[in-house]
Write a protein that holds these residues in place. Structure first.
Motif: not given
Length: 269
Positions: A29-40, A99-113
């Motif tokens: 479900q890679f579409w979550r990478l595009l919408i996960w910052q839309s709301c709390y 926008l693009i860095p903040t969308l993808f850097i946190p998931p990548i960092l989470l995957a590395l940790l």
């Protein structure tokens, strides 16, 4: 923040957070990478986010209302347009750069940790926390400290905590970063890193070359129109100052020497 209310009403909160397993690794479900910052997803994070943004309103005063709206509220659909158009008549866009860095850097960092923590880190909570902390980094670097004060922790004057007028801003932001550990802390750290990197030009060159067309913000004349309006305003002020000086000089000629001396002692201009 309206999206957070709509998500609560429609009961679709489960669509916005990210779990490496199973959302990405198993279900793709890679579409979550595009919408996960839309709301709390909860009212506590929403409250701290709104308070932090309110405290950062001084950035709008520094950048100006139009530039702040462009930097932080630019629609995502103009990215491709701004990529192809000329950059001379554009204004710098803060959001488009991060926008693009903040969308993808946190998931990548989470995957590395995740392997290091024995699969303990797996969830990334929904919300624009990286964007807020990227803006907080601009606040930290741009807004100076006005005053400092000491908070006594005991009767001894040696046990004191030194704070400043910016401490409450950081305290509220810290509440947001610690609201959904450990994922919220990863998002906050990634956002701060992106904001610092953007300010110090540590990223790719395109970070500083992205611009927004003047027609998007309603300025049909572009940068040349700004210079033209500034020139006209300066000329108008110059004419106004010159006419006032001529009037004062003419009035001084009409007054005699004796009247001028008397007015000098009376304090008249």
């Amino acid at each position: 923040m309206v999206s957070s209310i709509l998500v609560s009403i429609t009961d679709t909160k489960y669509l916005f957070h990210i779990q490496l397993v199973p959302h990405l690794a198993r279900y793709r479900q890679f579409w979550r990478l595009l919408i996960w910052q839309s709301c709390y997803n909860n009212s506590g994070e929403l409250l701290f986010a709104v308070m932090t943004l309110y405290n950062l309103r001084v950035i709008e005063r520094l950048w100006g209302s139009r530039k702040f709206a462009v930097r932080t509220m630019c629609p995502k659909g103009v990215l491709a347009v701004c990529w192809m158009l000329d950059t001379d008549s554009y204004q710098q866009s803060f959001l488009m750069a991060i926008l693009i860095p903040t969308l993808f850097i946190p998931p990548i960092l989470l995957a590395l940790l995740r392997p290091i923590t024995f699969s303990t880190l797996n969830v990334l909570p929904a919300g624009p926390t990286p964007l807020i902390f990227a803006l907080l980094a601009q606040y930290h670097a741009t807004i100076p400290t006005i005053y400092k004060y000491r908070l006594l922790l005991s009767s001894s004057s040696m046990d004191a905590l030194t704070l400043s007028d910016k401490s409450l801003v950081y305290l509220v932001a810290a509440q947001l970063a610690l609201s959904s550990l450990p994922g919220s802390l990863i998002s906050a750290a990634a956002g701060w890193f992106v904001g610092v990197a953007w300010r110090r030009d540590l990223g790719p060159e395109i970070w500083t070359t992205w611009r927004i067309p003047a027609w998007i913000i309603g300025d049909k004349q572009g940068r040349g129109g700004d210079f033209e309006r500034f020139r006209r305003r300066m000329e108008g002020e110059g004419r106004g100052t010159g006419s006032t000086a001529d009037d004062n000089e003419g009035e001084a000629r009409q007054r005699g020497l004796g009247r001028g001396i008397v007015d000098q002692f009376r304090g008249a201009s």
